[in-house]
Design a protein around this motif. Structure first.
Motif, PDB file in Angstrom:
ATOM      1  N   THR A  34     -32.242  67.679 -31.682  1.00  0.00           N
ATOM      2  CA  THR A  34     -31.085  67.218 -32.447  1.00  0.00           C
ATOM      3  C   THR A  34     -29.990  68.277 -32.460  1.00  0.00           C
ATOM      4  OG1 THR A  34     -32.482  65.838 -33.839  1.00  0.00           O
ATOM      5  CG2 THR A  34     -30.318  66.411 -34.714  1.00  0.00           C
ATOM      6  N   ARG A  37     -28.188  68.337 -29.164  1.00  0.00           N
ATOM      7  CA  ARG A  37     -27.250  67.206 -29.042  1.00  0.00           C
ATOM      8  C   ARG A  37     -25.973  67.475 -29.823  1.00  0.00           C
ATOM      9  NH1 ARG A  37     -31.479  63.124 -29.326  1.00  0.00           N
ATOM     10  NH2 ARG A  37     -31.374  63.469 -31.542  1.00  0.00           N
ATOM     11  N   LYS A  38     -26.095  68.050 -31.010  1.00  0.00           N
ATOM     12  CA  LYS A  38     -24.916  68.306 -31.838  1.00  0.00           C
ATOM     13  C   LYS A  38     -24.043  69.401 -31.231  1.00  0.00           C
ATOM     14  CE  LYS A  38     -26.856  66.672 -36.102  1.00  0.00           C
ATOM     15  NZ  LYS A  38     -26.118  66.207 -37.225  1.00  0.00           N
ATOM     16  N   ARG A  40     -23.737  70.026 -28.022  1.00  0.00           N
ATOM     17  CA  ARG A  40     -23.086  69.483 -26.828  1.00  0.00           C
ATOM     18  C   ARG A  40     -21.983  68.482 -27.144  1.00  0.00           C
ATOM     19  NH1 ARG A  40     -28.245  68.059 -23.328  1.00  0.00           N
ATOM     20  NH2 ARG A  40     -29.337  68.951 -25.056  1.00  0.00           N
ATOM     21  N   THR A  41     -22.044  67.863 -28.286  1.00  0.00           N
ATOM     22  CA  THR A  41     -21.053  66.853 -28.654  1.00  0.00           C
ATOM     23  C   THR A  41     -19.771  67.542 -29.115  1.00  0.00           C
ATOM     24  OG1 THR A  41     -22.825  65.397 -29.385  1.00  0.00           O
ATOM     25  CG2 THR A  41     -20.598  64.855 -30.123  1.00  0.00           C
ATOM     26  N   PRO A  42     -18.640  67.220 -28.504  1.00  0.00           N
ATOM     27  CA  PRO A  42     -17.382  67.865 -28.949  1.00  0.00           C
ATOM     28  C   PRO A  42     -17.017  67.431 -30.361  1.00  0.00           C
ATOM     29  CG  PRO A  42     -16.954  66.172 -27.283  1.00  0.00           C
ATOM     30  CD  PRO A  42     -18.431  66.289 -27.426  1.00  0.00           C
ATOM     31  N   PRO A  43     -16.378  68.310 -31.101  1.00  0.00           N
ATOM     32  CA  PRO A  43     -15.977  67.947 -32.458  1.00  0.00           C
ATOM     33  C   PRO A  43     -14.945  66.832 -32.437  1.00  0.00           C
ATOM     34  CG  PRO A  43     -15.046  70.058 -31.836  1.00  0.00           C
ATOM     35  CD  PRO A  43     -15.958  69.635 -30.728  1.00  0.00           C
ATOM     36  N   PRO A  44     -14.872  66.039 -33.502  1.00  0.00           N
ATOM     37  CA  PRO A  44     -13.884  64.955 -33.525  1.00  0.00           C
ATOM     38  C   PRO A  44     -12.464  65.507 -33.544  1.00  0.00           C
ATOM     39  CG  PRO A  44     -14.958  65.186 -35.658  1.00  0.00           C
ATOM     40  CD  PRO A  44     -15.661  66.123 -34.719  1.00  0.00           C
TER      41      PRO A  44
END
Length: 46
Positions: A34, A37-38, A40-44
């Motif tokens: 988890t 994944r967080k 790697r995910t670009p910030p909004p």
């Protein structure tokens, strides 16, 4: 955190948490997955 940061093995971490070593390994795996994944995910974009 007990496994990755402090470096306890699954059996010892399980004794601290009152869980079995398998449950500790599974929770550590899921938590690290988890976190990866967080990261790697670009910030909004606001």
């Amino acid at each position: 955190m007990l496994r990755v940061v402090i470096g306890l093995d699954a059996k010892t971490a399980g004794l601290v948490l009152g869980k079995g070593p398998g449950a500790v390994r599974t929770a550590a795996y899921r938590g690290l997955r988890t976190l990866a994944r967080k990261i790697r995910t670009p910030p909004p974009s606001w």
